[in-house]
Design an enzyme around this catalytic site. Sequence first.
Site, PDB file in Angstrom:
ATOM      1  CD  GLU A 157      -1.790  -2.383   1.295  1.00  0.00           C
ATOM      2  OE1 GLU A 157      -2.616  -3.257   0.978  1.00  0.00           O
ATOM      3  OE2 GLU A 157      -0.675  -2.654   1.809  1.00  0.00           O
TER       4      GLU A 157
ATOM      5  CG  HIS B 172      -8.670  -7.118   8.753  1.00  0.00           C
ATOM      6  ND1 HIS B 172      -8.105  -8.132   9.489  1.00  0.00           N
ATOM      7  CD2 HIS B 172      -7.766  -6.815   7.790  1.00  0.00           C
ATOM      8  CE1 HIS B 172      -6.916  -8.440   8.980  1.00  0.00           C
ATOM      9  NE2 HIS B 172      -6.682  -7.643   7.953  1.00  0.00           N
TER      10      HIS B 172
END
Length: 376
Positions: free
Chosen positions: A99, A168
Amino acid sequence: MLGIIRQKVGSAGFPASIVGQALQRVRPTAFASRNYSTAAKEMTVRDALNSALDEEMSADPKVFLMGEEVGEYQGAYKISKGLLEKYGPERVLDTPITEAGFAGIGVGAAYYGLRPVVEFMTFNFSMQAIDHIINSAAKSNYMSAGQLSVPIVFRGPNGAAAGVGAQHSQCYAAWYGSCPGLKVLAPYSSEDARGLLKAAIRDPDPVVFLENELLYGESFPVSAEALDSSFVLPIGKAKIEREGKDVTITAFSKMVGYALKAADILAKEGISAEIINLRSIRPLDRSTINASVWKTNRLVTVEEGFPQHGVGAEICMSVIEESFGYLDAPVERIAGADVPMPYAANLERMAVPQVEDIVRAAKRACYRSVPMAAAA
Protein backbone atom coordinates in the site's frame (compact mmCIF):
# COMPACT_ATOMS: atom_id res chain seq x y z
CA MET A 1 4.70 -0.57 -11.97
CA LEU A 2 7.25 2.25 -11.74
CA GLY A 3 8.04 1.73 -15.41
CA ILE A 4 4.43 2.24 -16.40
CA ILE A 5 4.18 5.47 -14.40
CA ARG A 6 7.45 6.76 -15.85
CA GLN A 7 6.07 6.13 -19.33
CA LYS A 8 2.98 8.12 -18.48
CA VAL A 9 4.44 11.10 -16.67
CA GLY A 10 7.74 12.02 -18.27
CA SER A 11 9.37 15.38 -17.84
CA ALA A 12 8.09 16.50 -21.23
CA GLY A 13 4.46 16.23 -20.10
CA PHE A 14 1.81 13.66 -20.92
CA PRO A 15 2.50 11.08 -23.62
CA ALA A 16 0.97 11.74 -27.00
CA SER A 17 -1.68 9.09 -26.48
CA ILE A 18 -3.05 10.93 -23.46
CA VAL A 19 -2.61 14.42 -24.90
CA GLY A 20 -4.32 13.37 -28.10
CA GLN A 21 -7.26 11.87 -26.25
CA ALA A 22 -7.58 14.48 -23.50
CA LEU A 23 -11.08 15.77 -23.22
CA GLN A 24 -12.23 19.05 -21.78
CA ARG A 25 -13.97 18.27 -18.51
CA VAL A 26 -17.60 19.20 -18.87
CA ARG A 27 -18.96 20.06 -15.46
CA PRO A 28 -22.69 20.37 -14.88
CA THR A 29 -23.91 23.92 -14.32
CA ALA A 30 -25.98 22.85 -11.36
CA PHE A 31 -25.92 19.85 -9.10
CA ALA A 32 -28.62 17.27 -9.68
CA SER A 33 -31.52 16.92 -7.32
CA ARG A 34 -30.74 15.36 -3.97
CA ASN A 35 -34.04 13.50 -3.82
CA TYR A 36 -35.22 10.32 -5.52
CA SER A 37 -37.45 12.49 -7.70
CA THR A 38 -38.10 10.20 -10.63
CA ALA A 39 -37.01 6.74 -9.51
CA ALA A 40 -36.69 4.65 -12.65
CA LYS A 41 -34.89 1.52 -11.49
CA GLU A 42 -32.98 -0.10 -8.67
CA MET A 43 -29.21 -0.50 -8.61
CA THR A 44 -26.78 -2.10 -6.19
CA VAL A 45 -24.11 0.03 -4.59
CA ARG A 46 -21.54 -2.20 -6.30
CA ASP A 47 -22.98 -1.43 -9.75
CA ALA A 48 -23.30 2.26 -8.90
CA LEU A 49 -19.59 2.48 -8.08
CA ASN A 50 -18.65 0.45 -11.16
CA SER A 51 -20.71 2.64 -13.47
CA ALA A 52 -19.28 5.82 -11.96
CA LEU A 53 -15.72 4.58 -12.52
CA ASP A 54 -16.54 3.47 -16.05
CA GLU A 55 -18.11 6.80 -17.02
CA GLU A 56 -15.30 8.90 -15.55
CA MET A 57 -12.61 6.76 -17.21
CA SER A 58 -14.46 7.04 -20.50
CA ALA A 59 -14.85 10.82 -20.20
CA ASP A 60 -11.29 11.60 -19.12
CA PRO A 61 -8.25 9.57 -20.26
CA LYS A 62 -6.24 10.98 -17.34
CA VAL A 63 -8.32 8.87 -14.92
CA PHE A 64 -6.85 5.48 -14.07
CA LEU A 65 -7.43 2.82 -11.41
CA MET A 66 -4.78 1.02 -9.40
CA GLY A 67 -4.76 -1.39 -6.47
CA GLU A 68 -4.56 -5.02 -5.44
CA GLU A 69 -6.60 -7.36 -7.68
CA VAL A 70 -8.45 -4.53 -9.44
CA GLY A 71 -7.57 -5.88 -12.90
CA GLU A 72 -7.41 -9.60 -13.65
CA TYR A 73 -9.57 -10.50 -10.64
CA GLN A 74 -11.90 -7.54 -11.37
CA GLY A 75 -11.67 -6.28 -7.81
CA ALA A 76 -11.89 -8.07 -4.49
CA TYR A 77 -15.54 -6.96 -4.36
CA LYS A 78 -16.02 -6.79 -8.16
CA ILE A 79 -16.24 -3.00 -8.17
CA SER A 80 -13.88 -2.85 -11.17
CA LYS A 81 -15.62 -5.61 -13.14
CA GLY A 82 -15.09 -5.23 -16.88
CA LEU A 83 -12.77 -2.23 -16.65
CA LEU A 84 -9.53 -4.05 -17.49
CA GLU A 85 -11.05 -5.51 -20.65
CA LYS A 86 -12.40 -2.09 -21.68
CA TYR A 87 -9.46 0.19 -20.80
CA GLY A 88 -6.46 -2.12 -20.76
CA PRO A 89 -3.61 -2.71 -18.28
CA GLU A 90 -2.18 0.80 -18.62
CA ARG A 91 -5.29 2.29 -16.99
CA VAL A 92 -6.35 -0.59 -14.73
CA LEU A 93 -3.19 -1.53 -12.87
CA ASP A 94 -2.81 -4.57 -10.62
CA THR A 95 -0.29 -3.75 -7.90
CA PRO A 96 1.84 -5.79 -5.52
CA ILE A 97 0.71 -6.03 -1.90
CA THR A 98 2.41 -2.80 -0.91
CA GLU A 99 0.00 0.00 0.00
CA ALA A 100 2.80 2.44 0.80
CA GLY A 101 4.27 1.79 -2.65
CA PHE A 102 1.23 2.18 -4.87
CA ALA A 103 -0.29 5.02 -2.82
CA GLY A 104 2.96 6.92 -3.28
CA ILE A 105 3.01 6.18 -7.00
CA GLY A 106 -0.57 7.44 -7.21
CA VAL A 107 0.27 10.69 -5.44
CA GLY A 108 3.24 11.22 -7.76
CA ALA A 109 1.03 10.67 -10.80
CA ALA A 110 -1.48 13.19 -9.42
CA TYR A 111 1.34 15.75 -9.04
CA TYR A 112 1.79 15.51 -12.81
CA GLY A 113 -1.91 16.04 -13.56
CA LEU A 114 -3.20 12.50 -13.88
CA ARG A 115 -6.26 11.49 -11.85
CA PRO A 116 -5.52 8.23 -10.02
CA VAL A 117 -8.18 6.24 -8.20
CA VAL A 118 -6.32 4.16 -5.62
CA GLU A 119 -8.25 1.21 -4.20
CA PHE A 120 -7.45 -0.25 -0.80
CA MET A 121 -8.82 -3.75 -0.32
CA THR A 122 -9.88 -2.45 3.08
CA PHE A 123 -9.20 0.95 4.59
CA ASN A 124 -7.47 -0.80 7.46
CA PHE A 125 -4.62 -1.35 5.00
CA SER A 126 -4.45 2.40 4.35
CA MET A 127 -2.51 2.65 7.60
CA GLN A 128 0.45 1.33 5.60
CA ALA A 129 0.04 4.34 3.27
CA ILE A 130 -1.07 7.03 5.71
CA ASP A 131 2.15 9.02 5.31
CA HIS A 132 1.46 9.46 1.59
CA ILE A 133 -2.24 10.20 2.14
CA ILE A 134 -1.64 12.91 4.74
CA ASN A 135 1.91 14.23 4.27
CA SER A 136 2.22 13.81 0.51
CA ALA A 137 -1.37 14.32 -0.71
CA ALA A 138 -3.29 16.37 1.85
CA LYS A 139 -0.64 18.99 2.59
CA SER A 140 0.93 19.61 -0.82
CA ASN A 141 -1.53 22.23 -2.06
CA TYR A 142 -1.04 24.33 1.08
CA MET A 143 2.73 23.85 1.23
CA SER A 144 3.09 24.86 -2.44
CA ALA A 145 0.99 28.01 -1.93
CA GLY A 146 -1.66 26.62 -4.26
CA GLN A 147 0.73 25.81 -7.09
CA LEU A 148 0.34 22.03 -6.77
CA SER A 149 -2.99 20.23 -6.99
CA VAL A 150 -3.33 16.58 -6.03
CA PRO A 151 -6.44 15.19 -7.78
CA ILE A 152 -6.45 11.68 -6.33
CA VAL A 153 -9.13 9.44 -4.83
CA PHE A 154 -8.38 6.84 -2.16
CA ARG A 155 -11.33 4.45 -2.00
CA GLY A 156 -12.32 1.09 -0.52
CA PRO A 157 -14.44 -0.55 2.17
CA ASN A 158 -14.38 1.07 5.61
CA GLY A 159 -15.71 0.10 9.04
CA ALA A 160 -16.93 -3.17 10.43
CA ALA A 161 -17.76 -6.03 8.08
CA ALA A 162 -18.52 -9.38 9.74
CA GLY A 163 -16.16 -11.65 11.64
CA VAL A 164 -12.91 -10.07 10.52
CA GLY A 165 -11.59 -9.10 13.94
CA ALA A 166 -10.00 -6.04 15.48
CA GLN A 167 -7.45 -5.29 12.77
CA HIS A 168 -9.93 -5.23 9.87
CA SER A 169 -12.99 -3.57 11.39
CA GLN A 170 -12.06 0.05 12.10
CA CYS A 171 -13.90 3.14 10.87
CA TYR A 172 -11.52 5.79 9.53
CA ALA A 173 -14.02 8.64 9.12
CA ALA A 174 -12.75 10.52 12.19
CA TRP A 175 -9.11 9.64 11.45
CA TYR A 176 -9.08 11.26 8.02
CA GLY A 177 -11.84 13.75 8.80
CA SER A 178 -9.50 15.50 11.25
CA CYS A 179 -6.88 16.26 8.58
CA PRO A 180 -6.92 19.62 6.74
CA GLY A 181 -6.40 19.23 3.01
CA LEU A 182 -8.47 16.07 2.65
CA LYS A 183 -12.09 15.72 1.62
CA VAL A 184 -13.77 12.70 3.21
CA LEU A 185 -16.94 11.15 1.78
CA ALA A 186 -19.07 8.26 3.05
CA PRO A 187 -21.92 7.18 0.74
CA TYR A 188 -24.96 5.22 1.89
CA SER A 189 -27.19 4.57 -1.12
CA SER A 190 -26.51 3.80 -4.78
CA GLU A 191 -27.30 7.39 -5.72
CA ASP A 192 -24.80 8.55 -3.10
CA ALA A 193 -22.17 6.16 -4.42
CA ARG A 194 -22.58 7.27 -8.05
CA GLY A 195 -22.84 10.98 -7.48
CA LEU A 196 -20.17 11.28 -4.82
CA LEU A 197 -17.58 9.07 -6.56
CA LYS A 198 -17.94 11.03 -9.80
CA ALA A 199 -17.57 14.28 -7.84
CA ALA A 200 -14.53 12.90 -6.02
CA ILE A 201 -12.77 11.90 -9.26
CA ARG A 202 -13.40 15.35 -10.78
CA ASP A 203 -12.27 17.22 -7.67
CA PRO A 204 -8.86 18.93 -7.75
CA ASP A 205 -8.05 17.87 -4.17
CA PRO A 206 -7.35 14.48 -2.53
CA VAL A 207 -10.52 12.66 -1.52
CA VAL A 208 -10.84 9.77 0.91
CA PHE A 209 -13.88 7.76 -0.22
CA LEU A 210 -15.17 5.46 2.52
CA GLU A 211 -17.42 2.67 1.26
CA ASN A 212 -18.99 -0.17 3.25
CA GLU A 213 -18.50 -3.81 2.36
CA LEU A 214 -21.91 -4.83 3.68
CA LEU A 215 -23.66 -2.27 1.49
CA TYR A 216 -22.09 -3.37 -1.83
CA GLY A 217 -24.83 -5.90 -2.54
CA GLU A 218 -27.76 -3.76 -1.36
CA SER A 219 -30.11 -2.28 -3.95
CA PHE A 220 -31.55 1.22 -3.80
CA PRO A 221 -33.86 3.22 -6.06
CA VAL A 222 -31.93 5.37 -8.52
CA SER A 223 -33.53 8.41 -10.15
CA ALA A 224 -33.37 9.06 -13.86
CA GLU A 225 -31.21 12.09 -13.11
CA ALA A 226 -28.69 9.95 -11.27
CA LEU A 227 -28.29 7.66 -14.28
CA ASP A 228 -27.17 10.54 -16.48
CA SER A 229 -23.43 10.65 -17.11
CA SER A 230 -23.29 14.31 -16.01
CA PHE A 231 -24.78 13.55 -12.58
CA VAL A 232 -22.68 14.51 -9.58
CA LEU A 233 -23.54 15.28 -5.97
CA PRO A 234 -22.07 18.30 -4.19
CA ILE A 235 -19.24 17.56 -1.80
CA GLY A 236 -20.02 18.99 1.62
CA LYS A 237 -23.82 18.69 1.45
CA ALA A 238 -25.87 16.35 3.60
CA LYS A 239 -29.22 14.89 2.58
CA ILE A 240 -32.37 14.81 4.69
CA GLU A 241 -33.48 11.23 4.10
CA ARG A 242 -36.62 11.60 6.19
CA GLU A 243 -38.21 14.72 7.57
CA GLY A 244 -39.37 14.89 11.18
CA LYS A 245 -40.19 17.34 13.95
CA ASP A 246 -39.31 15.72 17.30
CA VAL A 247 -35.66 14.64 17.12
CA THR A 248 -32.75 14.94 14.66
CA ILE A 249 -30.69 11.80 14.00
CA THR A 250 -27.42 12.16 12.06
CA ALA A 251 -25.69 9.15 10.51
CA PHE A 252 -23.44 8.14 7.62
CA SER A 253 -22.74 5.04 5.56
CA LYS A 254 -24.41 1.87 6.83
CA MET A 255 -25.74 3.61 9.94
CA VAL A 256 -28.14 5.65 7.79
CA GLY A 257 -30.10 2.48 7.13
CA TYR A 258 -30.17 1.70 10.84
CA ALA A 259 -31.37 5.23 11.59
CA LEU A 260 -34.19 4.91 9.04
CA LYS A 261 -35.30 1.62 10.61
CA ALA A 262 -35.21 3.26 14.03
CA ALA A 263 -37.36 6.10 12.69
CA ASP A 264 -40.00 3.60 11.54
CA ILE A 265 -40.13 2.12 15.05
CA LEU A 266 -40.24 5.55 16.68
CA ALA A 267 -43.08 6.65 14.40
CA LYS A 268 -45.25 3.85 15.78
CA GLU A 269 -44.75 5.37 19.21
CA GLY A 270 -45.61 8.88 18.13
CA ILE A 271 -42.04 10.21 17.74
CA SER A 272 -41.23 11.94 14.45
CA ALA A 273 -37.51 11.59 13.71
CA GLU A 274 -35.63 13.59 11.09
CA ILE A 275 -32.83 11.51 9.53
CA ILE A 276 -29.80 13.28 8.10
CA ASN A 277 -27.47 11.31 5.82
CA LEU A 278 -24.19 13.20 6.25
CA ARG A 279 -22.65 11.97 2.97
CA SER A 280 -19.65 14.26 3.56
CA ILE A 281 -17.53 13.99 6.71
CA ARG A 282 -15.12 16.71 5.67
CA PRO A 283 -16.36 19.29 4.84
CA LEU A 284 -19.22 18.73 7.27
CA ASP A 285 -22.62 20.23 6.45
CA ARG A 286 -23.03 22.06 9.73
CA SER A 287 -25.77 24.33 8.41
CA THR A 288 -28.14 21.45 7.57
CA ILE A 289 -27.52 19.81 10.94
CA ASN A 290 -28.07 22.99 12.93
CA ALA A 291 -31.15 23.99 10.91
CA SER A 292 -32.67 20.62 11.76
CA VAL A 293 -31.89 21.04 15.47
CA TRP A 294 -33.54 24.47 15.43
CA LYS A 295 -36.69 22.65 14.31
CA THR A 296 -36.57 19.48 16.45
CA ASN A 297 -34.68 20.82 19.50
CA ARG A 298 -33.05 17.42 20.02
CA LEU A 299 -30.07 15.56 18.53
CA VAL A 300 -28.84 11.96 18.34
CA THR A 301 -25.59 11.21 16.49
CA VAL A 302 -24.85 7.72 15.18
CA GLU A 303 -21.56 6.25 13.93
CA GLU A 304 -19.70 2.93 13.92
CA GLY A 305 -16.37 4.38 14.97
CA PHE A 306 -14.89 4.80 18.43
CA PRO A 307 -16.67 7.39 20.60
CA GLN A 308 -13.67 9.44 21.71
CA HIS A 309 -12.77 12.22 19.23
CA GLY A 310 -15.33 10.81 16.80
CA VAL A 311 -17.54 12.34 14.11
CA GLY A 312 -20.40 12.49 16.61
CA ALA A 313 -18.23 14.45 19.03
CA GLU A 314 -17.55 17.05 16.32
CA ILE A 315 -21.25 17.31 15.48
CA CYS A 316 -22.13 17.68 19.15
CA MET A 317 -19.65 20.53 19.56
CA SER A 318 -20.92 22.26 16.43
CA VAL A 319 -24.46 22.19 17.77
CA ILE A 320 -23.33 23.40 21.21
CA GLU A 321 -21.52 26.31 19.56
CA GLU A 322 -24.28 27.30 17.16
CA SER A 323 -27.57 25.98 18.54
CA PHE A 324 -27.21 25.51 22.29
CA GLY A 325 -30.20 27.74 23.05
CA TYR A 326 -32.43 25.54 20.87
CA LEU A 327 -31.70 22.27 22.69
CA ASP A 328 -34.46 20.93 24.93
CA ALA A 329 -32.50 17.81 25.96
CA PRO A 330 -28.88 16.66 26.21
CA VAL A 331 -27.31 15.49 22.95
CA GLU A 332 -27.21 11.69 22.66
CA ARG A 333 -24.17 10.06 21.03
CA ILE A 334 -24.33 6.49 19.72
CA ALA A 335 -20.99 4.98 18.64
CA GLY A 336 -19.03 1.78 18.58
CA ALA A 337 -17.75 0.38 21.86
CA ASP A 338 -14.47 1.85 23.08
CA VAL A 339 -12.65 -1.48 22.61
CA PRO A 340 -10.88 -3.26 19.74
CA MET A 341 -13.47 -5.16 17.71
CA PRO A 342 -14.13 -8.63 19.19
CA TYR A 343 -14.02 -11.62 16.86
CA ALA A 344 -16.88 -13.61 18.45
CA ALA A 345 -20.16 -12.86 16.65
CA ASN A 346 -22.16 -12.21 19.82
CA LEU A 347 -19.56 -9.78 21.15
CA GLU A 348 -19.13 -8.13 17.75
CA ARG A 349 -22.84 -7.31 17.69
CA MET A 350 -22.53 -5.70 21.11
CA ALA A 351 -19.57 -3.60 19.93
CA VAL A 352 -21.34 -1.82 17.05
CA PRO A 353 -24.53 0.29 17.20
CA GLN A 354 -27.81 -1.50 16.63
CA VAL A 355 -31.25 -0.17 15.68
CA GLU A 356 -32.49 -0.62 19.23
CA ASP A 357 -29.67 1.57 20.55
CA ILE A 358 -30.80 4.41 18.31
CA VAL A 359 -34.43 3.95 19.36
CA ARG A 360 -33.52 4.09 23.05
CA ALA A 361 -31.37 7.20 22.58
CA ALA A 362 -34.13 9.02 20.67
CA LYS A 363 -36.63 8.14 23.36
CA ARG A 364 -34.30 9.43 26.06
CA ALA A 365 -33.90 12.68 24.13
CA CYS A 366 -37.69 12.96 23.91
CA TYR A 367 -38.11 12.02 27.61
CA ARG A 368 -39.96 8.90 26.59
CA SER A 369 -37.72 6.26 28.19
CA VAL A 370 -40.66 5.14 30.31
CA PRO A 371 -43.86 4.19 28.47
CA MET A 372 -46.34 7.05 28.63
CA ALA A 373 -49.02 4.87 30.28
CA ALA A 374 -46.63 3.91 33.09
CA ALA A 375 -45.52 7.53 33.52
CA ALA A 376 -49.14 8.64 33.84
